[in-house]
Motif scaffolding. Structure first.
Motif, PDB file in Angstrom:
ATOM      1  N   ARG A   1       0.835  -1.203   0.000  1.00 13.13           N
ATOM      2  CA  ARG A   1       0.000   0.000   0.000  1.00 13.13           C
ATOM      3  C   ARG A   1       0.871   1.255   0.000  1.00 13.13           C
ATOM      4  O   ARG A   1       0.596   2.225  -0.694  1.00 13.13           O
ATOM      5  CB  ARG A   1      -0.948   0.025   1.190  1.00 13.13           C
ATOM      6  CG  ARG A   1      -1.786   1.309   1.188  1.00 13.13           C
ATOM      7  CD  ARG A   1      -3.009   1.240   2.056  1.00 13.13           C
ATOM      8  NE  ARG A   1      -3.952   0.227   1.676  1.00 13.13           N
ATOM      9  CZ  ARG A   1      -4.851   0.358   0.703  1.00 13.13           C
ATOM     10  NH1 ARG A   1      -4.896   1.441  -0.017  1.00 13.13           N
ATOM     11  NH2 ARG A   1      -5.679  -0.610   0.443  1.00 13.13           N
ATOM     12  N   ALA A   2       1.940   1.242   0.776  1.00 13.23           N
ATOM     13  CA  ALA A   2       2.826   2.409   0.829  1.00 13.23           C
ATOM     14  C   ALA A   2       3.412   2.708  -0.549  1.00 13.23           C
ATOM     15  O   ALA A   2       3.487   3.873  -0.951  1.00 13.23           O
ATOM     16  CB  ALA A   2       3.935   2.170   1.848  1.00 13.23           C
TER      17      ALA A   2
ATOM     18  N   GLU B   1       0.758   4.189  -2.929  1.00 12.39           N
ATOM     19  CA  GLU B   1       0.351   5.554  -2.569  1.00 12.39           C
ATOM     20  C   GLU B   1       1.136   6.597  -3.359  1.00 12.39           C
ATOM     21  O   GLU B   1       0.640   7.679  -3.623  1.00 12.39           O
ATOM     22  CB  GLU B   1       0.543   5.787  -1.071  1.00 12.39           C
ATOM     23  CG  GLU B   1      -0.403   5.016  -0.190  1.00 12.39           C
ATOM     24  CD  GLU B   1      -1.790   5.623  -0.131  1.00 12.39           C
ATOM     25  OE1 GLU B   1      -1.920   6.848  -0.242  1.00 12.39           O
ATOM     26  OE2 GLU B   1      -2.732   4.847   0.017  1.00 12.39           O
ATOM     27  N   GLU B   2       2.373   6.250  -3.732  1.00 12.27           N
ATOM     28  CA  GLU B   2       3.192   7.171  -4.514  1.00 12.27           C
ATOM     29  C   GLU B   2       2.535   7.525  -5.846  1.00 12.27           C
ATOM     30  O   GLU B   2       2.844   8.543  -6.437  1.00 12.27           O
ATOM     31  CB  GLU B   2       4.561   6.549  -4.793  1.00 12.27           C
ATOM     32  CG  GLU B   2       5.396   6.291  -3.579  1.00 12.27           C
ATOM     33  CD  GLU B   2       6.703   5.606  -3.944  1.00 12.27           C
ATOM     34  OE1 GLU B   2       7.275   5.929  -5.007  1.00 12.27           O
ATOM     35  OE2 GLU B   2       7.135   4.744  -3.164  1.00 12.27           O
TER      36      GLU B   2
ATOM     37  N   SER C   1      -0.916   7.565  -6.371  1.00 12.12           N
ATOM     38  CA  SER C   1      -2.339   7.855  -6.209  1.00 12.12           C
ATOM     39  C   SER C   1      -2.736   9.013  -7.130  1.00 12.12           C
ATOM     40  O   SER C   1      -1.900   9.827  -7.541  1.00 12.12           O
ATOM     41  CB  SER C   1      -2.648   8.227  -4.756  1.00 12.12           C
ATOM     42  OG  SER C   1      -2.105   9.505  -4.455  1.00 12.12           O
TER      43      SER C   1
ATOM     44  N   ARG D   1      -1.791  12.410  -5.670  1.00 13.12           N
ATOM     45  CA  ARG D   1      -0.363  12.711  -5.687  1.00 13.12           C
ATOM     46  C   ARG D   1       0.134  13.015  -7.098  1.00 13.12           C
ATOM     47  O   ARG D   1       0.908  13.946  -7.309  1.00 13.12           O
ATOM     48  CB  ARG D   1       0.416  11.557  -5.090  1.00 13.12           C
ATOM     49  CG  ARG D   1       1.875  11.873  -5.002  1.00 13.12           C
ATOM     50  CD  ARG D   1       2.564  11.025  -4.022  1.00 13.12           C
ATOM     51  NE  ARG D   1       3.968  11.427  -4.019  1.00 13.12           N
ATOM     52  CZ  ARG D   1       4.802  11.136  -3.097  1.00 13.12           C
ATOM     53  NH1 ARG D   1       4.402  10.450  -2.060  1.00 13.12           N
ATOM     54  NH2 ARG D   1       6.052  11.500  -3.167  1.00 13.12           N
TER      55      ARG D   1
END
Length: 66
Positions: free
Chosen positions: A42-43, A46-47, A49, A52
């Motif tokens: 998930r981390a 997220e980069e 998304s 972002r």
């Protein structure tokens, strides 16, 4: 392996670049399923998304326009 995908997947549990071979692909799918819901996955995602990417695009436009 395409572009930066190997680097993006490097070290992530359940992620691999598989050769074009049905057995290798099946093994990769089984490893991915066995990894479960790993927080590191998930981390990493997220980069990329929507929010972002939109922010980075807007920052780029603002930098170009000065």
């Amino acid at each position: 392996p395409v572009g930066d995908v190997p680097g993006l997947l490097d070290g992530l549990p359940g992620c691999a670049i598989a050769p074009r071979d049905p057995r290798a692909l099946a093994d990769g799918v089984l490893r991915a399923l066995a990894a479960g819901r790993e927080p590191a996955l998930r981390a990493r995602v997220e980069e990329f998304s929507e929010a972002r990417v939109a922010r980075r695009t807007l920052d780029l436009y603002e930098a170009i326009l000065g």
